[in-house]
Write a protein that holds these residues in place. Structure first.
Motif, PDB file in Angstrom:
ATOM      1  N   ARG A  64       8.113   9.106  -5.008  1.00  0.00           N
ATOM      2  CA  ARG A  64       9.135   9.985  -4.427  1.00  0.00           C
ATOM      3  C   ARG A  64      10.515   9.644  -4.952  1.00  0.00           C
ATOM      4  NH1 ARG A  64       5.403   9.671  -0.192  1.00  0.00           N
ATOM      5  NH2 ARG A  64       6.312   7.808   0.742  1.00  0.00           N
ATOM      6  N   MET A  65      10.775   8.365  -5.149  1.00  0.00           N
ATOM      7  CA  MET A  65      12.066   7.956  -5.683  1.00  0.00           C
ATOM      8  C   MET A  65      12.266   8.531  -7.084  1.00  0.00           C
ATOM      9  SD  MET A  65      13.409   4.291  -6.958  1.00  0.00           S
ATOM     10  CE  MET A  65      12.620   4.673  -8.514  1.00  0.00           C
ATOM     11  N   ILE A  66      11.216   8.465  -7.914  1.00  0.00           N
ATOM     12  CA  ILE A  66      11.314   8.990  -9.272  1.00  0.00           C
ATOM     13  C   ILE A  66      11.530  10.499  -9.243  1.00  0.00           C
ATOM     14  CG2 ILE A  66      10.015   9.390 -11.403  1.00  0.00           C
ATOM     15  CD1 ILE A  66       8.655   6.684 -10.923  1.00  0.00           C
ATOM     16  N   LEU A  67      10.776  11.205  -8.383  1.00  0.00           N
ATOM     17  CA  LEU A  67      10.878  12.661  -8.325  1.00  0.00           C
ATOM     18  C   LEU A  67      12.220  13.122  -7.791  1.00  0.00           C
ATOM     19  CD1 LEU A  67       7.301  13.482  -7.024  1.00  0.00           C
ATOM     20  CD2 LEU A  67       8.229  14.079  -9.262  1.00  0.00           C
ATOM     21  N   GLY A 121       8.545  16.484 -16.454  1.00  0.00           N
ATOM     22  CA  GLY A 121       9.976  16.410 -16.678  1.00  0.00           C
ATOM     23  C   GLY A 121      10.804  17.349 -15.829  1.00  0.00           C
ATOM     24  N   VAL A 122      10.165  18.290 -15.130  1.00  0.00           N
ATOM     25  CA  VAL A 122      10.944  19.293 -14.398  1.00  0.00           C
ATOM     26  C   VAL A 122      10.600  19.375 -12.909  1.00  0.00           C
ATOM     27  CG1 VAL A 122      11.204  20.698 -16.476  1.00  0.00           C
ATOM     28  CG2 VAL A 122       9.317  21.176 -14.914  1.00  0.00           C
ATOM     29  N   LEU A 123       9.474  18.779 -12.491  1.00  0.00           N
ATOM     30  CA  LEU A 123       9.093  18.849 -11.081  1.00  0.00           C
ATOM     31  C   LEU A 123      10.164  18.238 -10.193  1.00  0.00           C
ATOM     32  CD1 LEU A 123       5.340  17.852 -11.358  1.00  0.00           C
ATOM     33  CD2 LEU A 123       6.178  20.005 -10.440  1.00  0.00           C
ATOM     34  N   VAL A 124      10.379  18.868  -9.041  1.00  0.00           N
ATOM     35  CA  VAL A 124      11.375  18.400  -8.073  1.00  0.00           C
ATOM     36  C   VAL A 124      10.666  18.098  -6.756  1.00  0.00           C
ATOM     37  CG1 VAL A 124      13.468  18.993  -6.804  1.00  0.00           C
ATOM     38  CG2 VAL A 124      13.177  19.784  -9.165  1.00  0.00           C
ATOM     39  N   PHE A 125      11.025  16.992  -6.134  1.00  0.00           N
ATOM     40  CA  PHE A 125      10.453  16.635  -4.830  1.00  0.00           C
ATOM     41  C   PHE A 125      11.247  17.325  -3.725  1.00  0.00           C
ATOM     42  CE2 PHE A 125      10.363  13.921  -1.035  1.00  0.00           C
ATOM     43  CZ  PHE A 125       9.006  13.789  -0.846  1.00  0.00           C
ATOM     44  N   GLU A 126      10.528  17.910  -2.770  1.00  0.00           N
ATOM     45  CA  GLU A 126      11.171  18.586  -1.638  1.00  0.00           C
ATOM     46  C   GLU A 126      10.401  18.235  -0.370  1.00  0.00           C
ATOM     47  OE1 GLU A 126      11.845  23.192  -0.178  1.00  0.00           O
ATOM     48  OE2 GLU A 126      12.178  22.713  -2.298  1.00  0.00           O
ATOM     49  N   SER A 127      11.103  17.878   0.687  1.00  0.00           N
ATOM     50  CA  SER A 127      10.432  17.519   1.942  1.00  0.00           C
ATOM     51  C   SER A 127      11.122  18.210   3.104  1.00  0.00           C
ATOM     52  CB  SER A 127      10.453  15.998   2.155  1.00  0.00           C
ATOM     53  OG  SER A 127      11.781  15.525   2.266  1.00  0.00           O
ATOM     54  N   HIS A 128      10.341  18.477   4.149  1.00  0.00           N
ATOM     55  CA  HIS A 128      10.855  19.110   5.362  1.00  0.00           C
ATOM     56  C   HIS A 128      10.254  18.401   6.570  1.00  0.00           C
ATOM     57  CE1 HIS A 128      12.660  22.512   3.179  1.00  0.00           C
ATOM     58  NE2 HIS A 128      11.610  22.377   2.368  1.00  0.00           N
ATOM     59  N   GLN A 135       0.822  -1.212   0.000  1.00  0.00           N
ATOM     60  CA  GLN A 135       0.000   0.000   0.000  1.00  0.00           C
ATOM     61  C   GLN A 135       0.853   1.257   0.000  1.00  0.00           C
ATOM     62  OE1 GLN A 135      -2.295  -0.790   3.510  1.00  0.00           O
ATOM     63  NE2 GLN A 135      -3.909  -1.906   2.395  1.00  0.00           N
ATOM     64  N   ILE A 136       1.972   1.204   0.717  1.00  0.00           N
ATOM     65  CA  ILE A 136       2.846   2.372   0.815  1.00  0.00           C
ATOM     66  C   ILE A 136       3.789   2.460  -0.371  1.00  0.00           C
ATOM     67  CG2 ILE A 136       4.549   3.552   2.273  1.00  0.00           C
ATOM     68  CD1 ILE A 136       3.407   2.074   4.640  1.00  0.00           C
ATOM     69  N   GLY A 137       4.039   1.335  -1.009  1.00  0.00           N
ATOM     70  CA  GLY A 137       5.036   1.261  -2.068  1.00  0.00           C
ATOM     71  C   GLY A 137       4.874   2.259  -3.195  1.00  0.00           C
ATOM     72  N   PRO A 138       3.667   2.402  -3.785  1.00  0.00           N
ATOM     73  CA  PRO A 138       3.542   3.342  -4.907  1.00  0.00           C
ATOM     74  C   PRO A 138       3.940   4.774  -4.565  1.00  0.00           C
ATOM     75  CG  PRO A 138       1.668   1.863  -4.847  1.00  0.00           C
ATOM     76  CD  PRO A 138       2.446   1.608  -3.588  1.00  0.00           C
ATOM     77  N   ASP A 139       3.576   5.264  -3.372  1.00  0.00           N
ATOM     78  CA  ASP A 139       3.969   6.616  -2.979  1.00  0.00           C
ATOM     79  C   ASP A 139       5.487   6.722  -2.862  1.00  0.00           C
ATOM     80  OD1 ASP A 139       1.397   7.539  -2.913  1.00  0.00           O
ATOM     81  OD2 ASP A 139       1.117   7.186  -0.774  1.00  0.00           O
ATOM     82  N   ALA A 140       6.102   5.688  -2.275  1.00  0.00           N
ATOM     83  CA  ALA A 140       7.560   5.695  -2.155  1.00  0.00           C
ATOM     84  C   ALA A 140       8.212   5.633  -3.528  1.00  0.00           C
ATOM     85  CB  ALA A 140       8.009   4.507  -1.297  1.00  0.00           C
TER      86      ALA A 140
END
Length: 366
Positions: free
Chosen positions: A138-141, A179-186, A130-135
């Motif tokens: 994030r890995m791709i981003l 193609g340009v979106l970047v993942f950012e987390s805090h 269930q959690i895998g697709p979200d992870a």
């Protein structure tokens, strides 16, 4: 910080592998060096080499996305052979090790632990699935845009279809954004993403969590949640940030579009209307219009120019916008922006002098 459930899932998965397919975790040699007790993910994820184990008479393959959960969201697995110092998991021949195997004398699971693993494994595999697709997303981003595959871009595009802030954009624009979106987390609530008055460098979309919009002298004017966006106005106007953004809760995730990509994909293509909200109400609405062509000194026609004009808003916010973005001398010379003239001629209807003068003094307290 990984949850107890995910940490437990990692332990159950290790015990199940050692119980049913112990050959998957073993010592391996690479360039004449031996690496202890490691696991090769692409072997574990394969379906044609027997690297699987039975649960209730069914073959359960350790799927790629499930392993990513352990690699990206927890510390259950560590990369022990960073051949080219890779920071994130890729589908390559790399060695990984469960944390329980970090110590040379790591014990094998007891019979009781094997029995517990058999009983709990199906539930934990479901949790990881269930959690895998979200992870996986994030890995791709996290990949640099130039390293994203065609499949990666398609996965990102499918996710963009469900984001509220992008619902008005065309398919073409969404595919370009993929193609340009970047993942950012805090990780921590109270973190300031940017401050009022700073230069605008990025546009943000909230994937997870919430933020407060804070304006000097007003405090928190609104709260934005998953699917909302912010930071567009400063990029559109080439103006300083109109507010500060503060994380309202822990573990917030964002999609970020940097200024150069925003200008190339959105500013001159799709960002026709920009809305600024306070307390969940529109306080300023801008609309893009064509400013026409201008001839250069050599007589060549330049590409069409665009500008944003005020369509509606509160008197105070319209005034603030004019003071921040309009150059009086250029307005007087080109005669293309009637908004300032309209405001000057008609302000007395909706903002009489006894309100205008204090508002101006508030903008220039010196």
């Amino acid at each position: 910080v990984p949850s107890e459930k995910i940490l437990r899932a990692g332990k159950i998965l290790r015990n199940a592998i050692l119980s049913r397919a112990p050959h998957m975790i073993r010592d391996r040699k690479y360039h004449l060096k031996t690496y202890r007790s490691n696991l090769i993910i692409i072997e574990a994820a394969a379906s044609d080499n027997g690297s699987c184990f039975k649960i209730q008479e069914q073959q359960i393959i350790i799927k790629f996305k499930i392993i990513i959960v352990l690699l990206q969201e927890t510390i259950c697995l560590s990369d022990i052979l960073p051949v080219d110092q890779e920071q994130h998991f890729q589908d390559k021949y790399l060695f990984y090790r469960f944390l329980d195997d970090e110590h040379e004398d790591a014990p094998m699971p007891t019979e009781d632990e094997k029995k517990e693993s058999d009983e709990e494994l199906q539930d934990f595999m479901l949790l990881l699935s269930q959690i895998g697709p979200d992870a996986h997303m994030r890995m791709i981003l996290r990949k640099p845009p130039g390293q994203r595959t065609v499949d990666d871009l398609e996965i990102i595009y499918e996710e963009l279809l469900h984001i509220k802030a992008l619902s008005h954009l065309s398919t073409t624009v969404k595919r370009e954004l993929a193609g340009v979106l970047v993942f950012e987390s805090h990780p921590k609530a109270g973190t300031v993403l940017f401050n009022q008055g700073e230069e605008g460098t990025s546009w943000y979309i909230i994937l997870k969590g919430s933020v407060n919009v804070v304006i000097y002298g007003k405090g928190v004017v609104c709260t934005l949640h998953e699917g909302d966006d912010f930071g567009k106005l400063a990029l559109v106007n080439d103006a300083p940030r109109a507010a500060s953004i503060v994380l309202r809760e822990d573990n917030c995730h964002f999609l970020r579009v940097d200024k150069e990509d925003f200008n190339r994909i959105l500013r001159d293509v799709e960002a026709n209307t920009v809305r600024l909200k306070e307390h969940d109400q529109d306080v300023l609405v801008l609309e893009k219009i064509s400013a026409g062509n201008r001839a250069s000194n050599q007589g060549n026609s330049q590409p069409p120019q665009h500008k944003y004009i005020v369509m509606s808003g509160t008197p105070e916010k319209i005034l603030e916008h004019f003071l921040e973005t309009v150059r009086l001398e250029s307005t007087l010379s080109d005669g293309t922006d009637t908004g300032v003239y309209d405001f000057v001629m008609m302000h007395c209807v909706f903002m009489p002098n006894n309100q205008l003068c204090p508002a101006l003094m508030a903008q220039y307290p010196f």
